[in-house]
Design an enzyme around this catalytic site. Structure first.
Site, PDB file in Angstrom:
ATOM      1  N   ASP A  47      -6.217  -3.993  -8.065  1.00 28.28           N
ATOM      2  CA  ASP A  47      -6.799  -4.625  -6.882  1.00 28.28           C
ATOM      3  C   ASP A  47      -6.937  -6.125  -7.107  1.00 28.28           C
ATOM      4  O   ASP A  47      -7.092  -6.566  -8.245  1.00 28.28           O
ATOM      5  CB  ASP A  47      -8.153  -4.032  -6.529  1.00 28.28           C
ATOM      6  CG  ASP A  47      -8.524  -4.354  -5.089  1.00 28.28           C
ATOM      7  OD1 ASP A  47      -8.063  -3.634  -4.190  1.00 28.28           O
ATOM      8  OD2 ASP A  47      -9.215  -5.367  -4.862  1.00 28.28           O
TER       9      ASP A  47
ATOM     10  N   ARG B 246      -7.937  10.532  -6.243  1.00 29.26           N
ATOM     11  CA  ARG B 246      -9.214   9.934  -5.850  1.00 29.26           C
ATOM     12  C   ARG B 246     -10.344  10.960  -5.839  1.00 29.26           C
ATOM     13  O   ARG B 246     -11.513  10.602  -5.910  1.00 29.26           O
ATOM     14  CB  ARG B 246      -9.074   9.240  -4.495  1.00 29.26           C
ATOM     15  CG  ARG B 246      -8.391   7.899  -4.587  1.00 29.26           C
ATOM     16  CD  ARG B 246      -9.313   6.809  -5.157  1.00 29.26           C
ATOM     17  NE  ARG B 246     -10.181   6.290  -4.105  1.00 29.26           N
ATOM     18  CZ  ARG B 246     -11.483   6.487  -4.045  1.00 29.26           C
ATOM     19  NH1 ARG B 246     -12.090   7.182  -4.978  1.00 29.26           N
ATOM     20  NH2 ARG B 246     -12.186   5.987  -3.058  1.00 29.26           N
TER      21      ARG B 246
ATOM     22  N   TYR C 108     -13.740 -13.220  -0.263  1.00 28.55           N
ATOM     23  CA  TYR C 108     -14.618 -12.091  -0.625  1.00 28.55           C
ATOM     24  C   TYR C 108     -15.832 -12.586  -1.409  1.00 28.55           C
ATOM     25  O   TYR C 108     -16.962 -12.142  -1.209  1.00 28.55           O
ATOM     26  CB  TYR C 108     -13.848 -11.050  -1.443  1.00 28.55           C
ATOM     27  CG  TYR C 108     -12.925 -10.228  -0.578  1.00 28.55           C
ATOM     28  CD1 TYR C 108     -13.418  -9.159   0.169  1.00 28.55           C
ATOM     29  CD2 TYR C 108     -11.577 -10.533  -0.473  1.00 28.55           C
ATOM     30  CE1 TYR C 108     -12.571  -8.408   0.986  1.00 28.55           C
ATOM     31  CE2 TYR C 108     -10.732  -9.795   0.336  1.00 28.55           C
ATOM     32  CZ  TYR C 108     -11.234  -8.748   1.070  1.00 28.55           C
ATOM     33  OH  TYR C 108     -10.418  -8.011   1.892  1.00 28.55           O
TER      34      TYR C 108
ATOM     35  N   ARG D  23      -4.020   5.965   0.404  1.00 25.59           N
ATOM     36  CA  ARG D  23      -4.656   7.170   0.943  1.00 25.59           C
ATOM     37  C   ARG D  23      -3.819   8.011   1.895  1.00 25.59           C
ATOM     38  O   ARG D  23      -4.168   9.135   2.192  1.00 25.59           O
ATOM     39  CB  ARG D  23      -5.977   6.774   1.617  1.00 25.59           C
ATOM     40  CG  ARG D  23      -7.044   6.469   0.599  1.00 25.59           C
ATOM     41  CD  ARG D  23      -8.212   5.777   1.219  1.00 25.59           C
ATOM     42  NE  ARG D  23      -7.784   4.484   1.729  1.00 25.59           N
ATOM     43  CZ  ARG D  23      -8.593   3.581   2.252  1.00 25.59           C
ATOM     44  NH1 ARG D  23      -9.879   3.839   2.370  1.00 25.59           N
ATOM     45  NH2 ARG D  23      -8.136   2.432   2.673  1.00 25.59           N
TER      46      ARG D  23
ATOM     47  N   ARG E 275       0.818  -1.221   0.000  1.00 25.75           N
ATOM     48  CA  ARG E 275       0.000   0.000   0.000  1.00 25.75           C
ATOM     49  C   ARG E 275       0.851   1.270   0.000  1.00 25.75           C
ATOM     50  O   ARG E 275       0.448   2.277   0.593  1.00 25.75           O
ATOM     51  CB  ARG E 275      -0.939   0.052   1.217  1.00 25.75           C
ATOM     52  CG  ARG E 275      -2.128  -0.867   1.155  1.00 25.75           C
ATOM     53  CD  ARG E 275      -3.242  -0.327   0.265  1.00 25.75           C
ATOM     54  NE  ARG E 275      -4.075  -1.415  -0.212  1.00 25.75           N
ATOM     55  CZ  ARG E 275      -5.147  -1.881   0.405  1.00 25.75           C
ATOM     56  NH1 ARG E 275      -5.554  -1.320   1.493  1.00 25.75           N
ATOM     57  NH2 ARG E 275      -5.822  -2.892  -0.095  1.00 25.75           N
TER      58      ARG E 275
HETATM   59  O1  CP3 Z   1       0.172   0.258  -3.133  1.00 21.60           O
HETATM   60  C1  CP3 Z   1      -0.204  -0.908  -3.262  1.00 21.60           C
HETATM   61  O2  CP3 Z   1      -0.019  -1.802  -2.402  1.00 21.60           O
HETATM   62  C2  CP3 Z   1      -0.803  -1.329  -4.591  1.00 21.60           C
HETATM   63  C3  CP3 Z   1      -2.196  -1.322  -4.705  1.00 21.60           C
HETATM   64  C4  CP3 Z   1      -3.086  -2.336  -4.012  1.00 21.60           C
HETATM   65  C5  CP3 Z   1      -4.427  -2.029  -3.681  1.00 21.60           C
HETATM   66  N1  CP3 Z   1      -5.036  -3.160  -3.250  1.00 21.60           N
HETATM   67  C6  CP3 Z   1      -5.030  -0.709  -3.850  1.00 21.60           C
HETATM   68  C7  CP3 Z   1      -6.186  -0.359  -3.007  1.00 21.60           C
HETATM   69  C8  CP3 Z   1      -2.879  -3.678  -3.673  1.00 21.60           C
HETATM   70  C9  CP3 Z   1      -1.603  -4.493  -3.771  1.00 21.60           C
HETATM   71  C10 CP3 Z   1      -4.132  -4.178  -3.204  1.00 21.60           C
HETATM   72  C11 CP3 Z   1      -4.341  -5.583  -2.808  1.00 21.60           C
HETATM   73  C12 CP3 Z   1      -5.551  -5.916  -2.049  1.00 21.60           C
HETATM   74  N2  CP3 Z   1      -6.826  -5.516  -2.276  1.00 21.60           N
HETATM   75  C13 CP3 Z   1      -5.572  -6.836  -0.987  1.00 21.60           C
HETATM   76  C14 CP3 Z   1      -4.395  -7.587  -0.481  1.00 21.60           C
HETATM   77  C15 CP3 Z   1      -3.554  -6.686   0.313  1.00 21.60           C
HETATM   78  C16 CP3 Z   1      -4.029  -6.531   1.709  1.00 21.60           C
HETATM   79  O3  CP3 Z   1      -4.288  -5.392   2.102  1.00 21.60           O
HETATM   80  O4  CP3 Z   1      -4.080  -7.552   2.394  1.00 21.60           O
HETATM   81  C17 CP3 Z   1      -6.891  -6.929  -0.523  1.00 21.60           C
HETATM   82  C18 CP3 Z   1      -7.377  -7.772   0.636  1.00 21.60           C
HETATM   83  C19 CP3 Z   1      -7.686  -6.110  -1.346  1.00 21.60           C
HETATM   84  C20 CP3 Z   1      -9.143  -5.896  -1.285  1.00 21.60           C
HETATM   85  C21 CP3 Z   1      -9.408  -4.511  -0.913  1.00 21.60           C
HETATM   86  N3  CP3 Z   1      -9.301  -3.453  -1.786  1.00 21.60           N
HETATM   87  C22 CP3 Z   1      -9.810  -4.000   0.351  1.00 21.60           C
HETATM   88  C23 CP3 Z   1     -10.021  -4.838   1.589  1.00 21.60           C
HETATM   89  C24 CP3 Z   1      -9.952  -2.623   0.196  1.00 21.60           C
HETATM   90  C25 CP3 Z   1     -10.417  -1.644   1.224  1.00 21.60           C
HETATM   91  C26 CP3 Z   1      -9.219  -1.335   2.030  1.00 21.60           C
HETATM   92  C27 CP3 Z   1      -9.414  -0.133   2.896  1.00 21.60           C
HETATM   93  O5  CP3 Z   1      -8.418   0.132   3.605  1.00 21.60           O
HETATM   94  O6  CP3 Z   1     -10.458   0.512   2.862  1.00 21.60           O
HETATM   95  C28 CP3 Z   1      -9.589  -2.283  -1.120  1.00 21.60           C
HETATM   96  C29 CP3 Z   1      -9.553  -0.929  -1.707  1.00 21.60           C
HETATM   97  C30 CP3 Z   1      -8.198  -0.432  -2.055  1.00 21.60           C
HETATM   98  N4  CP3 Z   1      -7.300  -1.137  -2.804  1.00 21.60           N
HETATM   99  C31 CP3 Z   1      -7.646   0.855  -1.753  1.00 21.60           C
HETATM  100  C32 CP3 Z   1      -6.390   0.901  -2.361  1.00 21.60           C
HETATM  101  C33 CP3 Z   1      -5.430   2.066  -2.381  1.00 21.60           C
HETATM  102  C34 CP3 Z   1      -8.346   1.967  -0.982  1.00 21.60           C
HETATM  103  C35 CP3 Z   1      -9.426   2.474  -1.886  1.00 21.60           C
HETATM  104  C36 CP3 Z   1      -9.626   3.936  -1.896  1.00 21.60           C
HETATM  105  O7  CP3 Z   1      -8.777   4.659  -2.472  1.00 21.60           O
HETATM  106  O8  CP3 Z   1     -10.662   4.371  -1.407  1.00 21.60           O
END
Ligand code: CP3
Length: 372
Positions: A103, A67, A180, A58, A54
């Site tokens: 994602d 965003r 999921y 954000r 990540r």
């Molecule tokens: O910078 C990075 O790591 C690359 C981008 C990345 C995202 N998601 C962007 C994202 C990566 C590698 C992921 C993987 C991902 N997505 C995982 C595995 C990693 C982990 O955290 O265990 C999982 C479980 C997901 C599913 C997912 N996508 C969730 C649970 C969420 C909500 C997370 C939250 O904190 O609210 C997302 C959304 C998401 N994916 C965001 C980002 C930057 C936040 C969305 C936003 O900008 O509003």
């Protein structure tokens, strides 16, 4: 004979000078000799490479600005914008690897299960797959048709990076993606997943095979487009007992990893996995990702020193003051013991409340404290 292709005598790519204009040049170390790829192959590196899960997200004001203009899925589907977000932390932090902005749930879109990223809630699947009959109804996943924009983002990012640091592609591991799909969103106890697993093992294995096949094609597509390493996120697999992991997950992850293009390092990551580490190692991967609930030295001993490890600072440490962060970085590096094959990372993703200056300070500390 002149060295026409820029390759050294022993066929290792040599560093090159890239003109930046106004008489300035940047030194471009070919990504194959980058500290991150050296460490992934357990070769000595000049310092411990560091990148952060990540790292694009954000906590960064420039990400929040993007965003404000794009919805999350809209951002993922727009290769120019997704490439820009991928590169944001490279400029700001000086990390040793870029992680593709995308994602793990994008490959579910062709299943028509109603994927949505609801504000403040994380991902939601409006039509979850709960029963054996639901699994039977699932269509195939045509990866090329579903996520062409991801492959285009990889191409744009690799071109823009021009070998400065390698690009890490990624996908969700089948258990975490299935969680999921079956739960309909995030979960605490994974009761719907476990019910399907225990009550309808045959349907469970069919679902896992479908996801593993699609995921292997998805990662191979990213590799073909230019990704130089890939990470498999099994973020929630720590919900399982070792015995259940062995029966319900391991064969699928092993098949998936074996189906990937050879020569590209695979990072196999999960959280809450202290008891699963030897089994994750058995399933495969060149690098095993450790979360912070296990000490790095104990985690490395559990997977074996003949594999590389990645981790594992508690991301919450980045909310503390600098001297404390520094002590904790030292502790992780001491536990790695200077052994080749350590990639520094957090134990999970950067929290959105993290001050961006602390993230930059962390990267500098890792470089300074591990460099010779
Ligand atoms: O910078 C990075 O790591 C690359 C981008 C990345 C995202 N998601 C962007 C994202 C990566 C590698 C992921 C993987 C991902 N997505 C995982 C595995 C990693 C982990 O955290 O265990 C999982 C479980 C997901 C599913 C997912 N996508 C969730 C649970 C969420 C909500 C997370 C939250 O904190 O609210 C997302 C959304 C998401 N994916 C965001 C980002 C930057 C936040 C969305 C936003 O900008 O509003």
């Amino acid at each position: 004979m002149p060295d026409m292709n820029g390759m050294g005598e022993d066929h290792k790519p040599a560093p090159r000078l890239i003109p930046e204009g106004r008489g300035r040049y940047a030194l471009c170390v070919p990504a194959d000799a980058s500290p991150l790829l050296l460490a992934a192959r357990r070769r000595p590196a000049p310092y411990t490479p560091v990148w952060l899960m990540r790292q694009a997200g954000r906590y960064l004001p420039e990400y929040r600005a993007m965003r404000a203009r794009f919805g999350f899925l809209e951002l993922c589907r727009n290769p120019e914008a997704a490439a820009e977000v991928t590169l944001q932390p490279i400029e700001r932090l000086g990390v040793d690897g870029a992680i593709l902005f995308a994602d793990i749930l994008l490959i579910l879109e062709p299943l028509d299960v109603g994927l949505e990223f609801a504000k403040g809630e994380g991902p939601v699947i409006h039509r979850p797959v709960r029963t054996a009959a639901d699994v039977t109804r699932l269509g195939p996943i045509d990866v090329e048709a579903a996520v062409p924009f991801v492959f285009e983002t990889v191409r744009l990012v690799t071109r823009a990076l021009a070998g400065r640091v390698p690009l890490i592609g990624f996908a969700g591991a089948p258990f975490t993606v299935a969680s999921y799909l079956v739960e309909g969103g995030s979960s605490r106890d994974y009761l719907a997943v476990k019910r399907l697993m225990y009550e309808s093992p045959e349907a469970w294995h069919r679902l896992m095979s479908l996801l593993s096949d699609a995921t292997a094609r998805y990662l191979n597509g990213q590799i073909a487009a230019g990704a130089q390493a890939v990470q498999l996120f099994d973020s929630w697999v720590g919900a399982l007992s070792p015995a259940d992991y062995r029966v319900f997950v391991l064969p699928h992850v092993r098949a998936l990893i074996r189906a990937l293009a050879p020569g590209v390092p695979v990072i196999h990551f999960g959280t809450g996995t202290a008891a699963l580490l030897p089994l994750m190692r058995e399933a495969g991967g060149d690098v095993i990702g450790l979360d912070w609930r296990v000490d790095l030295d104990a985690g490395w001993a559990a997977v074996g020193h003949d594999v590389a490890v990645q981790g594992n600072l508690d991301p919450a440490v980045l909310l503390a003051a600098r001297p404390y962060i520094r002590d904790r970085v030292k502790d992780v590096l001491t536990r790695a013991g200077g052994r080749p094959g350590h990639i520094f990372n957090l134990g999970h993703g950067v929290h959105q409340q993290t001050p961006a200056e602390n993230v930059k300070a962390l990267v500098d500390m890792v470089h300074e404290l591990s460099g010779t």
